[in-house]
Design an enzyme around this catalytic site. Sequence first.
Site, PDB file in Angstrom:
ATOM      1  N   ASN A  61      64.379 -84.339  60.719  1.00 35.78           N
ATOM      2  CA  ASN A  61      63.165 -83.464  60.556  1.00 35.78           C
ATOM      3  C   ASN A  61      62.773 -83.386  62.303  1.00 35.78           C
ATOM      4  OD1 ASN A  61      59.369 -85.166  61.320  1.00 35.78           O
ATOM      5  ND2 ASN A  61      60.483 -83.094  61.210  1.00 35.78           N
ATOM      6  N   TYR A  90      47.703 -81.591  63.970  1.00 36.90           N
ATOM      7  CA  TYR A  90      47.289 -80.695  62.830  1.00 36.90           C
ATOM      8  C   TYR A  90      48.694 -81.655  61.355  1.00 36.90           C
ATOM      9  CZ  TYR A  90      49.192 -77.137  59.709  1.00 36.90           C
ATOM     10  OH  TYR A  90      49.119 -76.857  58.215  1.00 36.90           O
ATOM     11  N   GLY A 126      55.954 -80.166  54.458  1.00 38.97           N
ATOM     12  CA  GLY A 126      57.210 -79.892  54.004  1.00 38.97           C
ATOM     13  C   GLY A 126      57.394 -79.293  52.288  1.00 38.97           C
TER      14      GLY A 126
END
Length: 465
Positions: free
Chosen positions: A106, A246, A27
């Site tokens: 999260n 990823y 983030g």
Amino acid sequence: CGVFGVVGVQDAANFVALGLHALQHRGQEAGGIVSHDPAEGFNSVRRFGYVRDNFTSQDVMATVPGPLAIGHVRYSTAGSKGQTAIRDVQPFFGEFAMGGAAIAHNGNITNANALRRELIERGSIFQSSSDSECIIHLMARSMGRSIPDRMEEALRKVEGAFSVVAMTRTKLIGVRDPLGVRPLVLGKIGDGYALSSETCALDIIGAEFIREIKPGEMVVINDEGVQSHFPFRPQPSKFCIFEHVYFSRPDSILGGRSVYETREAIGRELAKENPVDADLVCPVPDSGTPAAIGYSLESGIPYAMGIIRNQYMGRTFIEPTEQIRNMGVRLKLNVNRALIEGKRVILVDDSVVRGTTSRKIKEMILDAGAKEVHFRIASPPTAWPCFYGVDTPDRDKLLAASMSEEQMAEHLAVDSLKFISLDGLYRAVGQFQGRDKACPQYCDACFSGEYPVTPSDMIDRGFEM
Ligand code: 5GP
Ligand code: SF4
Ligand code: MG
């Protein structure tokens, strides 16, 4: 997003800032830290932008003193479109009868709209547009006698993905949703403890990685140590398979193996499934690099850094607008012309979402004189949006939602385009039998369309599964 917390060390906020810096890839829009000090009480600082620009000065860090602190780096997802407002920056803080508490979340709550509506009807006053704020209001309404009890009760009403790091005056708390969609790990530092989204952030503060928090587990940490319990109805775990592909950093450990090794294995699997005669294997940096190395090792085709990444640019995908993202590719990546000219090039990337990156890169590679361009993608086609904390665009913007592999290859005008199969991806992450169709071992909804948690808010808005 990334979450981090430390208890039992002097100036905990300094460790949190370091931890958040190591989690910056999760983030980049904003970050915040809340601390508690016995003399000063709770304090917080919330800022837009990178951790290194906001949480390094002595002046700022002096405002968050004490032996207990948590923090958050923000990346806005499905529920919260548009520009982030400072009031949406976490951690969120609430003052209850038994004292204050702060939480950093999260993931993405899939029934947040419904919860919010209900809470507002019953008198809650929301300060932000964030789905995570529901947790604070649910805690405020709970009759639980301690803050962990209230949190437990609140989280039982919440659907979707949550890895939460929270704190009271004396306790550091960590919780993972029953499916364990997002990661959360426990570390030891001196006499204290740390909770983190990923192990790479334990490394930076010199903490020892103890273990992953289990799906559905809640840990409450104070001076006496770590207490663990499982407040939710047990369910088969559904960790996000895209963390392996990823999202997580390659130097983090997931499921007992480094993410780097997993990505290399994905590249090997990709080469086995989709071989092609060529001169070079080049990664689309940085996200495609370990898979490209795996592809090269398996195929015997030399690896080369045919594309160079400007290290001063962040992750393109995380840029909120289409226009910036379009520019972003050129600002971030440039072709290493000398290597590419006259070559048949295999380009390895982690994913194709809108196709923006692949289209630009193909143009750049052809401009540099490549003879052939073959894309090999380290994940299956992204055909469905994520509702659990990764910001995929609406379905109509996903290339794979409306096109077959062949159509995408044609659309991008490349010599070939191949994706790893879903089974191949499962094998590469360590499920050697492949994907269990009856009960998949991971969440893979963005590839399969099989959502382990019904995204009820989205269905209310007309999303069709
Ligand atoms: P596209 O350009 O096709 O829209 O996006 C693909 C690129 O975005 C890949 O290079 C991938 O590394 C990057 N990416 C960054 N963040 C994300 C994310 O949250 N989801 C997906 N699927 N790709 C992302
Ligand atoms: Fe991860 Fe995709 Fe599931 Fe989202 S939908 S949690 S990105 S696997
Ligand atoms: Mg990329």
